[in-house]
Write a protein that holds these residues in place. Structure first.
Motif, PDB file in Angstrom:
ATOM      1  N   ASP A  68     -42.960  -1.919  52.443  1.00  0.00           N
ATOM      2  CA  ASP A  68     -43.650  -1.267  51.336  1.00  0.00           C
ATOM      3  C   ASP A  68     -43.027  -1.744  50.042  1.00  0.00           C
ATOM      4  O   ASP A  68     -41.798  -1.841  49.945  1.00  0.00           O
ATOM      5  CB  ASP A  68     -43.545   0.254  51.464  1.00  0.00           C
ATOM      6  N   LEU A  69     -43.880  -2.039  49.070  1.00  0.00           N
ATOM      7  CA  LEU A  69     -43.398  -2.515  47.777  1.00  0.00           C
ATOM      8  C   LEU A  69     -42.953  -1.351  46.910  1.00  0.00           C
ATOM      9  O   LEU A  69     -43.622  -0.331  46.848  1.00  0.00           O
ATOM     10  CB  LEU A  69     -44.518  -3.280  47.068  1.00  0.00           C
ATOM     11  N   GLY A  70     -41.805  -1.500  46.274  1.00  0.00           N
ATOM     12  CA  GLY A  70     -41.352  -0.466  45.376  1.00  0.00           C
ATOM     13  C   GLY A  70     -39.891  -0.142  45.542  1.00  0.00           C
ATOM     14  O   GLY A  70     -39.203  -0.717  46.390  1.00  0.00           O
ATOM     15  N   THR A  71     -39.422   0.797  44.758  1.00  0.00           N
ATOM     16  CA  THR A  71     -38.007   1.159  44.764  1.00  0.00           C
ATOM     17  C   THR A  71     -37.743   2.483  45.473  1.00  0.00           C
ATOM     18  O   THR A  71     -36.613   2.964  45.475  1.00  0.00           O
ATOM     19  CB  THR A  71     -37.467   1.236  43.332  1.00  0.00           C
ATOM     20  N   HIS A  72     -38.769   3.050  46.054  1.00  0.00           N
ATOM     21  CA  HIS A  72     -38.552   4.315  46.746  1.00  0.00           C
ATOM     22  C   HIS A  72     -38.167   4.055  48.190  1.00  0.00           C
ATOM     23  O   HIS A  72     -38.141   2.899  48.642  1.00  0.00           O
ATOM     24  CB  HIS A  72     -39.822   5.170  46.687  1.00  0.00           C
ATOM     25  N   LEU A  73     -37.892   5.121  48.925  1.00  0.00           N
ATOM     26  CA  LEU A  73     -37.550   5.004  50.336  1.00  0.00           C
ATOM     27  C   LEU A  73     -38.626   5.717  51.143  1.00  0.00           C
ATOM     28  O   LEU A  73     -38.621   6.936  51.257  1.00  0.00           O
ATOM     29  CB  LEU A  73     -36.184   5.640  50.600  1.00  0.00           C
ATOM     30  N   PRO A  74     -39.557   4.964  51.713  1.00  0.00           N
ATOM     31  CA  PRO A  74     -40.634   5.596  52.475  1.00  0.00           C
ATOM     32  C   PRO A  74     -40.084   6.398  53.641  1.00  0.00           C
ATOM     33  O   PRO A  74     -39.066   6.020  54.246  1.00  0.00           O
ATOM     34  CB  PRO A  74     -41.461   4.407  52.959  1.00  0.00           C
ATOM     35  N   SER A  75     -40.758   7.466  53.976  1.00  0.00           N
ATOM     36  CA  SER A  75     -40.237   8.344  55.016  1.00  0.00           C
ATOM     37  C   SER A  75     -41.159   8.504  56.215  1.00  0.00           C
ATOM     38  O   SER A  75     -40.785   9.150  57.192  1.00  0.00           O
ATOM     39  CB  SER A  75     -39.941   9.730  54.439  1.00  0.00           C
ATOM     40  N   ASN A  76     -42.362   7.916  56.149  1.00  0.00           N
ATOM     41  CA  ASN A  76     -43.252   8.017  57.294  1.00  0.00           C
ATOM     42  C   ASN A  76     -44.162   6.794  57.336  1.00  0.00           C
ATOM     43  O   ASN A  76     -44.255   6.031  56.374  1.00  0.00           O
ATOM     44  CB  ASN A  76     -44.088   9.305  57.242  1.00  0.00           C
TER      45      ASN A  76
END
Length: 122
Positions: free
Chosen positions: A97-105
């Motif tokens: 996933d593109l971005g600076t967050h941390l996907p959780s699902n």
């Protein structure tokens, strides 16, 4: 765009390293995760790392045994699995996933590789 490999049959207590190669994009700006799905069960998040944000998540069931890492030169993310248990048997998928967050699902990952089967014998 993502190609997972490295699965196989291993005895309990053994190790295995999965690879996820990206084509057409670089992992440097992505969060990359590994999921697994055992027969008859839901797809679960095993680990996810966002190198840009410096954040990593490991499921409790794999903490201390699995490690996610990246080789920028090869545009490859690895999942090193050690002290494998029969309950680790599943099809493993990499996702990004593109971005600076941390996907959780799984619903937060738009890019997926095909699965690679890991079988741990007792």
């Amino acid at each position: 765009q993502l190609q997972a490999s490295g699965g196989g049959l291993v005895q309990a207590g053994g190790s295995l390293r999965l690879s996820c190669v990206a084509s057409g994009r670089t992992f440097s700006t992505y969060a990359v995760g590994w999921f697994r799905q055992a027969p008859g069960k839901e797809r679960d998040l095993v680990t996810v790392k966002n190198w840009s944000a410096g954040r990593t998540y490991y499921a409790d069931s794999v903490k201390g045994r699995f490690t996610i890492s990246r080789d920028n030169a090869k545009n490859t993310v690895y999942l090193q699995m050690s002290s494998l248990k029969p309950e680790d048997t599943a099809v493993y998928y990499c996702a990004a996933d593109l971005g600076t967050h941390l996907p959780s699902n799984q619903y937060e990952f738009p890019y997926w590789g095909q699965g690679t089967l890991v079988t741990v014998s007792s």
